[in-house]
Write a protein that holds these residues in place. Structure first.
Motif, PDB file in Angstrom:
ATOM      1  N   ALA A 132     -37.572  21.298 -39.480  1.00 45.48           N
ATOM      2  CA  ALA A 132     -36.034  20.751 -38.984  1.00 45.48           C
ATOM      3  C   ALA A 132     -35.111  22.277 -38.230  1.00 45.48           C
ATOM      4  O   ALA A 132     -34.996  21.216 -36.845  1.00 45.48           O
ATOM      5  CB  ALA A 132     -35.618  19.464 -39.780  1.00 45.48           C
ATOM      6  N   THR A 133     -34.788  22.604 -38.777  1.00 42.27           N
ATOM      7  CA  THR A 133     -33.633  23.713 -38.537  1.00 42.27           C
ATOM      8  C   THR A 133     -34.143  24.452 -37.312  1.00 42.27           C
ATOM      9  O   THR A 133     -33.488  24.312 -36.058  1.00 42.27           O
ATOM     10  CB  THR A 133     -33.045  24.828 -39.789  1.00 42.27           C
ATOM     11  N   MET A 134     -35.925  25.070 -37.405  1.00 37.52           N
ATOM     12  CA  MET A 134     -36.550  25.333 -36.311  1.00 37.52           C
ATOM     13  C   MET A 134     -36.529  24.407 -34.597  1.00 37.52           C
ATOM     14  O   MET A 134     -36.466  25.279 -34.166  1.00 37.52           O
ATOM     15  CB  MET A 134     -37.938  25.381 -37.141  1.00 37.52           C
ATOM     16  N   VAL A 135     -36.808  23.436 -35.492  1.00 36.20           N
ATOM     17  CA  VAL A 135     -36.731  22.679 -34.363  1.00 36.20           C
ATOM     18  C   VAL A 135     -35.829  22.514 -33.549  1.00 36.20           C
ATOM     19  O   VAL A 135     -35.574  22.780 -31.906  1.00 36.20           O
ATOM     20  CB  VAL A 135     -37.773  20.826 -34.517  1.00 36.20           C
ATOM     21  N   TRP A 161     -38.331  35.813 -31.516  1.00 37.15           N
ATOM     22  CA  TRP A 161     -38.290  37.033 -32.319  1.00 37.15           C
ATOM     23  C   TRP A 161     -37.041  36.755 -33.039  1.00 37.15           C
ATOM     24  O   TRP A 161     -36.141  36.624 -34.212  1.00 37.15           O
ATOM     25  CB  TRP A 161     -39.363  38.399 -32.588  1.00 37.15           C
ATOM     26  N   ALA A 162     -35.896  37.547 -31.625  1.00 37.64           N
ATOM     27  CA  ALA A 162     -34.370  37.719 -32.214  1.00 37.64           C
ATOM     28  C   ALA A 162     -33.339  36.886 -31.965  1.00 37.64           C
ATOM     29  O   ALA A 162     -32.520  36.906 -33.462  1.00 37.64           O
ATOM     30  CB  ALA A 162     -34.248  38.560 -30.430  1.00 37.64           C
ATOM     31  N   LEU A 163     -33.912  35.244 -32.113  1.00 34.19           N
ATOM     32  CA  LEU A 163     -33.370  33.855 -32.487  1.00 34.19           C
ATOM     33  C   LEU A 163     -33.139  33.761 -33.639  1.00 34.19           C
ATOM     34  O   LEU A 163     -31.940  33.691 -34.455  1.00 34.19           O
ATOM     35  CB  LEU A 163     -33.737  33.496 -30.783  1.00 34.19           C
ATOM     36  N   LEU A 164     -34.327  33.369 -33.739  1.00 32.82           N
ATOM     37  CA  LEU A 164     -35.114  33.016 -35.500  1.00 32.82           C
ATOM     38  C   LEU A 164     -34.123  34.151 -36.043  1.00 32.82           C
ATOM     39  O   LEU A 164     -33.534  33.964 -37.483  1.00 32.82           O
ATOM     40  CB  LEU A 164     -36.001  33.372 -35.545  1.00 32.82           C
ATOM     41  N   LYS A 165     -33.534  35.972 -36.376  1.00 34.31           N
ATOM     42  CA  LYS A 165     -33.585  36.602 -37.110  1.00 34.31           C
ATOM     43  C   LYS A 165     -31.994  36.300 -37.288  1.00 34.31           C
ATOM     44  O   LYS A 165     -31.711  36.757 -38.072  1.00 34.31           O
ATOM     45  CB  LYS A 165     -34.106  38.401 -36.310  1.00 34.31           C
ATOM     46  N   GLU A 166     -31.566  36.110 -35.955  1.00 33.62           N
ATOM     47  CA  GLU A 166     -30.185  36.092 -35.951  1.00 33.62           C
ATOM     48  C   GLU A 166     -29.576  34.823 -36.134  1.00 33.62           C
ATOM     49  O   GLU A 166     -28.572  35.349 -36.993  1.00 33.62           O
ATOM     50  CB  GLU A 166     -29.806  35.772 -34.198  1.00 33.62           C
ATOM     51  N   LYS A 167     -30.685  33.893 -36.351  1.00 32.54           N
ATOM     52  CA  LYS A 167     -29.514  32.502 -36.863  1.00 32.54           C
ATOM     53  C   LYS A 167     -30.549  32.252 -38.631  1.00 32.54           C
ATOM     54  O   LYS A 167     -29.990  31.392 -39.698  1.00 32.54           O
ATOM     55  CB  LYS A 167     -30.627  31.313 -36.380  1.00 32.54           C
ATOM     56  N   ASN A 168     -31.109  33.739 -39.526  1.00 33.61           N
ATOM     57  CA  ASN A 168     -31.570  33.736 -40.372  1.00 33.61           C
ATOM     58  C   ASN A 168     -32.409  32.711 -40.668  1.00 33.61           C
ATOM     59  O   ASN A 168     -32.364  31.946 -42.305  1.00 33.61           O
ATOM     60  CB  ASN A 168     -29.929  33.670 -41.751  1.00 33.61           C
ATOM     61  N   ILE A 169     -33.230  32.326 -39.752  1.00 31.68           N
ATOM     62  CA  ILE A 169     -34.352  31.550 -40.014  1.00 31.68           C
ATOM     63  C   ILE A 169     -35.567  32.585 -40.404  1.00 31.68           C
ATOM     64  O   ILE A 169     -36.401  33.358 -39.408  1.00 31.68           O
ATOM     65  CB  ILE A 169     -34.966  30.696 -38.505  1.00 31.68           C
ATOM     66  N   ASN A 170     -36.161  32.414 -42.119  1.00 32.41           N
ATOM     67  CA  ASN A 170     -37.347  33.802 -41.865  1.00 32.41           C
ATOM     68  C   ASN A 170     -38.233  33.258 -41.791  1.00 32.41           C
ATOM     69  O   ASN A 170     -38.914  32.232 -41.696  1.00 32.41           O
ATOM     70  CB  ASN A 170     -36.945  34.008 -43.549  1.00 32.41           C
TER      71      ASN A 170
END
Length: 157
Positions: free
Chosen positions: A26-29, A92-101
């Motif tokens: 859900a966080t990813m979506v 890839w950068a967005l997810l790293k920035e948002k701390n989504i492993n």
């Protein structure tokens, strides 16, 4: 790339598979929706994203190792000389920035080795990474099955 789902005769399609733990779906979506709404067409293009569930795997380098996962297949129709990695890098950068492993499918597009989501980041996401590298070295001490691409992607000297 997979040949069962589509034909590259009509569209030259490449993609990256981004896997997140099932409890982060859900966080990813929501993160992706916000990103698409904020950045519009530059983020979405005319591409598509598949969202699929994946059962836990015992394979050390599986993106679903250790727990159920949800994979996001972000597709890119190659229509120009623009490399797909430029398009994928924003995610890839967005997810790293948002701390989504996240973990990636090894047979799809991977981040550039010199990026913040390259080998060092990927290593941090796989608990059995060093065990794999040790076993790989034992099974292939002369690096017969290790080409330049994988040497760089797996950070093997």
């Amino acid at each position: 790339m997979d040949k069962v789902e589509f034909s590259n005769n009509l569209f030259d399609l490449v993609y990256t598979e981004i896997w997140v733990p099932a409890n982060m779906a859900a966080t990813m979506v929501n993160t992706m929706q916000d990103f698409y709404q904020q950045n519009g067409y530059s983020a979405t293009g005319f591409y598509t994203v598949e969202i699929l569930a994946a059962k836990q795997s015992n394979f050390w380098l599986s993106p679903a190792y250790g727990g159920d996962a949800v994979r996001f297949n972000i597709m890119f129709f190659r229509r120009s000389a623009e490399p797909a990695q430029i398009y994928f890098s924003q995610f890839w950068a967005l997810l790293k920035e948002k701390n989504i492993n996240f973990r990636l499918h090894w047979g799809k597009n991977l981040p550039p080795p010199d990026s913040t989501t390259g080998p060092a980041y990927l290593e941090s996401q796989y608990p059995k990474w060093n065990d794999f590298k040790t076993l790989r070295q034992q099974m292939d001490p002369n690096n017969i099955f290790l080409n330049t691409y994988w040497k760089i992607q797996l950070d093997i000297s």
